[in-house]
Design a protein around this motif. Sequence first.
Motif, PDB file in Angstrom:
ATOM      1  N   LYS A 428     -13.757  33.014  33.157  1.00  0.00           N
ATOM      2  CA  LYS A 428     -14.600  32.006  33.797  1.00  0.00           C
ATOM      3  C   LYS A 428     -15.922  32.651  34.164  1.00  0.00           C
ATOM      4  CE  LYS A 428     -10.467  30.079  35.950  1.00  0.00           C
ATOM      5  NZ  LYS A 428      -9.766  29.837  37.219  1.00  0.00           N
ATOM      6  N   SER A 429     -16.992  31.930  33.912  1.00  0.00           N
ATOM      7  CA  SER A 429     -18.296  32.477  34.254  1.00  0.00           C
ATOM      8  C   SER A 429     -18.514  32.390  35.758  1.00  0.00           C
ATOM      9  CB  SER A 429     -19.398  31.715  33.521  1.00  0.00           C
ATOM     10  OG  SER A 429     -19.511  30.420  34.044  1.00  0.00           O
ATOM     11  N   MET A 430     -19.277  33.348  36.269  1.00  0.00           N
ATOM     12  CA  MET A 430     -19.544  33.363  37.708  1.00  0.00           C
ATOM     13  C   MET A 430     -20.305  32.105  38.126  1.00  0.00           C
ATOM     14  SD  MET A 430     -21.368  36.278  40.018  1.00  0.00           S
ATOM     15  CE  MET A 430     -20.273  37.523  39.359  1.00  0.00           C
ATOM     16  N   LYS A 431     -21.196  31.633  37.294  1.00  0.00           N
ATOM     17  CA  LYS A 431     -21.962  30.423  37.604  1.00  0.00           C
ATOM     18  C   LYS A 431     -21.026  29.223  37.759  1.00  0.00           C
ATOM     19  CE  LYS A 431     -25.710  27.475  35.928  1.00  0.00           C
ATOM     20  NZ  LYS A 431     -24.917  26.256  36.097  1.00  0.00           N
ATOM     21  N   ASP A 432     -20.018  29.138  36.882  1.00  0.00           N
ATOM     22  CA  ASP A 432     -19.065  28.037  36.951  1.00  0.00           C
ATOM     23  C   ASP A 432     -18.284  28.089  38.265  1.00  0.00           C
ATOM     24  OD1 ASP A 432     -17.475  25.823  35.849  1.00  0.00           O
ATOM     25  OD2 ASP A 432     -15.868  27.312  35.831  1.00  0.00           O
ATOM     26  N   VAL A 433     -17.875  29.286  38.680  1.00  0.00           N
ATOM     27  CA  VAL A 433     -17.127  29.442  39.933  1.00  0.00           C
ATOM     28  C   VAL A 433     -17.992  29.009  41.116  1.00  0.00           C
ATOM     29  CG1 VAL A 433     -16.038  31.084  41.493  1.00  0.00           C
ATOM     30  CG2 VAL A 433     -15.654  31.263  39.038  1.00  0.00           C
ATOM     31  N   ILE A 434     -19.249  29.419  41.117  1.00  0.00           N
ATOM     32  CA  ILE A 434     -20.157  29.064  42.221  1.00  0.00           C
ATOM     33  C   ILE A 434     -20.390  27.560  42.267  1.00  0.00           C
ATOM     34  CG2 ILE A 434     -22.508  29.306  43.091  1.00  0.00           C
ATOM     35  CD1 ILE A 434     -22.495  32.169  41.987  1.00  0.00           C
ATOM     36  N   ASP A 435     -20.583  26.938  41.090  1.00  0.00           N
ATOM     37  CA  ASP A 435     -20.810  25.491  41.050  1.00  0.00           C
ATOM     38  C   ASP A 435     -19.619  24.726  41.610  1.00  0.00           C
ATOM     39  OD1 ASP A 435     -23.292  25.895  40.000  1.00  0.00           O
ATOM     40  OD2 ASP A 435     -22.689  25.519  37.913  1.00  0.00           O
TER      41      ASP A 435
END
Length: 515
Positions: A428-435
């Motif tokens: 999972k991309s870090m950006k996806d987790v933050i979103d």
Amino acid sequence: MLKKLFFLFLFSISAFAQTSGPRIIMPRTPGWNVVREGDTLAFSMRLQPDTLKKHFKFEIQQGKVAGMELDSSGNFLWVPAYHLVDRVEQEKVFQIIVEAKDNKENKITSNVDFKVLHTNRPPVLNNLKSFYVQYNHNNVYKITQDQAYDEDNDPIVFVPNLETLPEGMNMSTQGEITWNPSINQFKKLKESPQYIEFTLQDQPAKSSVKGTLKLEVTQMDLPPQITVVPKADKIQLKENEKVNLRFYLSDPNGEEDIEVFDFVTNAPDFPKQNTLVKNSNNQYEFTWSPGYDFVQDPADTLSFYIDFFVLDKTQNREVKRVNFVVKNTVNEVELDRKNYSIYYGVLVNAWELLEQLKEKEEELKKDYNRARKGKKNRSVVNASLGATTGLSSVIANGNADTQKLISAVGGTTTLTISTLEATEVIGKSMKDVIDRLNYVIEKKNEIQTKGDIFARDFSLKSSRRGNDFIKKVDEFNNTMNLKGLVALELNATWENKKKASESNIKKTFKDFVMW
């Protein structure tokens, strides 16, 4: 230190804004909100600052009691009814919520408490029919409850004026008079009527009213008489309301002359059985309650009459007709129970969704921390392997095979680690987790805020009876729809570890009121 001072400054500004913001101002005189039953309570509300008054209009939002009036300018008027506080309570507090609102839907609210004190009223004594007396007969006269009563439901007693009572006459504290006149007393009474006097007192206040009863001689067979308590020729009621009428029969020729008491009605299929109960020879009680199916739809009301009649042994009779109007009524108890189930069920759904979002929030925070740590560690490995590859010419100088081996191993490992870094190992991309984390926090706050509003607005039974209730339920349910349900990977079979009890709902939504 600077950070702490900054927050202290913000807190001071906020506190100042709350104390200096627009408010509804009530009178400051002592006891302005205390009133006795039957007295007038009048005062004016105002806004602070005064410049707001021409833009805002006042109204009572919740808790309005019959008779309360509040005009748009803030002038309040109320004369509390005498039945609001009984003699045991002595005082009772009524709370209303006053709202001032402008045409831009800006609102200012304030809670107002009124203390209502009980007012004792003297007993009521209606006109009394004459006491018809026979010779050589134990004559009994009963002052009935529709002739003498107390509007505050206080106990009442009769106190005779002994100077006016003929010899041998007795009057009980319950208003029963007995007298068997002598021949001389009877002859004197035939010449002219006599009067006796008494006082009617309530207890324990001893407020009183004076009464007079006329004594006369009867020589004819007079018809029996019917007294109805409460006195009413027409009774209007709703379905499921109870009617209770008490009948007191009397006969100037003696109660033993009464033979029959019954009733007839023009209402079809009226449940006559067990509605009329005989308590004694001269006392009957009529009790009846129309069910919710008594008035058939689409009719709004059903009218009928009942004739109550009494016959004596010579077939003299008297008839009392009572007209009834029964109104078609919604079963409010069932409606309130149904609306509460909806109210409670929606808040349960909101509470469970909040609990699930809290768990998801913790899970996403852990994913985010793992992603950050994994990226940092991989960067160190890349740097190390890159250095190894860069130093291969020095370490394996003059040995071509060793140099190729080191370069191959270092380059391949760097390439592999870089590929893993691109996907951040956990897939999972870090950006996806933050979103997703931001969405969960935002949705959780939104559900909490709207849940608080919903719980407060519909905390009373009366507020849930309005047409706006179901509309607000749908709006709140739409708020709980998650557009990122699949992306959030919420478990459809998730079960809450806590029980969805009313107390747990109360902890989450403070204004929730249990059944």
